[in-house]
Scaffold this motif. Structure first.
Motif, short mmCIF file in Angstrom:
data_model
loop_
_atom_site.label_atom_id
_atom_site.label_comp_id
_atom_site.label_asym_id
_atom_site.label_seq_id
_atom_site.Cartn_x
_atom_site.Cartn_y
_atom_site.Cartn_z
N ILE A 7 0.77 -1.14 0.01
CA ILE A 7 -0.02 -0.11 0.11
C ILE A 7 0.85 1.33 -0.04
O ILE A 7 1.69 1.34 0.91
CB ILE A 7 -1.00 0.00 1.13
N ASN A 148 -1.80 -0.27 -4.94
CA ASN A 148 -2.98 0.22 -4.03
C ASN A 148 -2.55 1.37 -3.19
O ASN A 148 -1.27 1.62 -2.95
CB ASN A 148 -3.04 -1.24 -3.06
N LEU A 150 -3.73 4.55 -0.35
CA LEU A 150 -4.25 4.82 0.81
C LEU A 150 -4.16 6.46 0.95
O LEU A 150 -2.79 6.62 0.81
CB LEU A 150 -4.10 4.12 2.19
N ARG A 182 -5.63 0.62 -7.12
CA ARG A 182 -6.68 0.51 -6.42
C ARG A 182 -6.67 1.49 -5.18
O ARG A 182 -5.74 1.43 -4.67
CB ARG A 182 -7.07 -0.89 -6.03
N ARG A 184 -7.55 2.00 -1.57
CA ARG A 184 -8.05 1.07 -0.64
C ARG A 184 -8.61 2.12 0.43
O ARG A 184 -9.08 1.37 1.38
CB ARG A 184 -6.84 0.51 -0.17
N THR A 212 -15.61 3.76 -1.65
CA THR A 212 -14.34 3.53 -0.96
C THR A 212 -14.29 3.77 0.60
O THR A 212 -15.21 4.82 0.60
CB THR A 212 -13.15 4.49 -1.75
N LEU A 253 -8.69 -3.22 6.05
CA LEU A 253 -7.48 -3.46 5.07
C LEU A 253 -7.36 -5.15 5.00
O LEU A 253 -7.11 -5.73 4.15
CB LEU A 253 -6.07 -2.98 5.55
N GLN A 256 -10.13 -6.54 3.06
CA GLN A 256 -9.93 -6.07 1.63
C GLN A 256 -8.88 -7.06 1.01
O GLN A 256 -9.19 -7.58 -0.18
CB GLN A 256 -9.52 -4.87 1.41
#
Length: 264
Positions: A7, A148, A150, A182, A184, A212, A253, A256
């Motif tokens: 991430i 990914n 954040l 993506r 997250r 999201t 997370l 996910q």
């Protein structure tokens, strides 16, 4: 061990508390029993300092600069790993201030971090990458390696433009490398609930990211105290009332990324 969840904690706008979010998410994952590798990709080295590794910022080669700028040094990435009580850390280094032009000249310039992490990443459940507060080659490396993201953000109108710039950059990177990155989650950080603008902006972000997760972290001195003392709130300020928010982020997370529930 299976491939880790990677991430990038990213927002090119400075002052959003990006490093605080990254460290406390990593601390929350550790508290759930996950093995975390934290990569400080910011040349300013704030996370390195906030994790009590200030001396590593001035350490002799090899450093993260060497790993990213010299393919022959890539396998030495394991030599960089420092053990913090909550996570393994690849610290930033003062030489990282000169890495952007080096990456511009490199073949496969946006892939250098991913290629280096291949040598060690499977030892961990998560790799958390603290990105620099600007768009460029380092950001490309973080986003390509993680795929990914954040996103920490402030509850103020300037965040709208910051989101636009970040997603324009992500879209271009996805086209250039034929990858999918993506989202997250969004962490609306340092919220002052006394401000009407904050309430309005939280509502705007929730609407804009309706598919999201959006988490709300209020401004707390305890979060800064923990960083000043070299750890997350899970170690230094366990009574902080925002700890539950970071627990929720870690739980989400895990869901996910299909990690199994931690058992006692």
């Amino acid at each position: 061990m299976a491939e880790p969840a990677k991430i990038a904690v990213s927002n090119q706008k400075g002052g959003v508390g990006k490093t605080a979010v990254a460290i406390n998410v990593a601390g929350a994952l550790n508290a759930r029993g996950r093995d975390v590798l934290f990569v400080d990709l910011d040349p300013q080295g704030n996370a390195t300092e906030n994790l009590g590794l200030r001396d590593e910022y001035d350490s002799e080669p090899p450093s993260l600069f060497d790993i990213l700028s010299d393919a022959e040094q890539r396998e030495r990435i394991s030599e960089l790993v420092c053990q913090h009580e909550e996570m393994a850390v690849i610290p930033s280094n003062i030489d990282m201030t000169a890495v952007e032009p080096e990456l511009t000249l490199a073949r496969r310039s946006g892939e250098q971090l991913a290629l280096a992490l291949e040598h060690i990443e499977n030892e961990y459940d998560y790799v958390i990458i603290d990105c620099p507060p600007f768009l460029g080659n380092l950001m490309d490396n973080a986003l390509y390696a993680a795929q990914n993201v954040l996103i920490p953000a402030l509850a103020e109108d300037t965040s709208k433009r910051a989101f636009e710039l970040l997603f324009d950059h992500i879209d271009a990177l996805e086209r250039d490398y034929e990858i999918a990155i993506r989202e997250r989650g969004v962490v609306v950080n340092r919220i002052d609930v006394r401000k009407t603008q904050a309430k309005d902006m939280i509502e705007w972000i929730s609407d804009a990211f309706e598919d999201t997760p959006v988490w709300e972290v209020r401004e707390r001195a305890a979060i800064q105290r923990a960083l000043a003392n070299g750890a997350s709130i899970f170690v230094e300020e366990p009574d902080c009332d925002q700890l539950e928010i970071f627990e929720n982020i870690a739980t989400d997370l895990d869901a996910q990324f299909d990690f199994q529930e931690v058992t006692a």
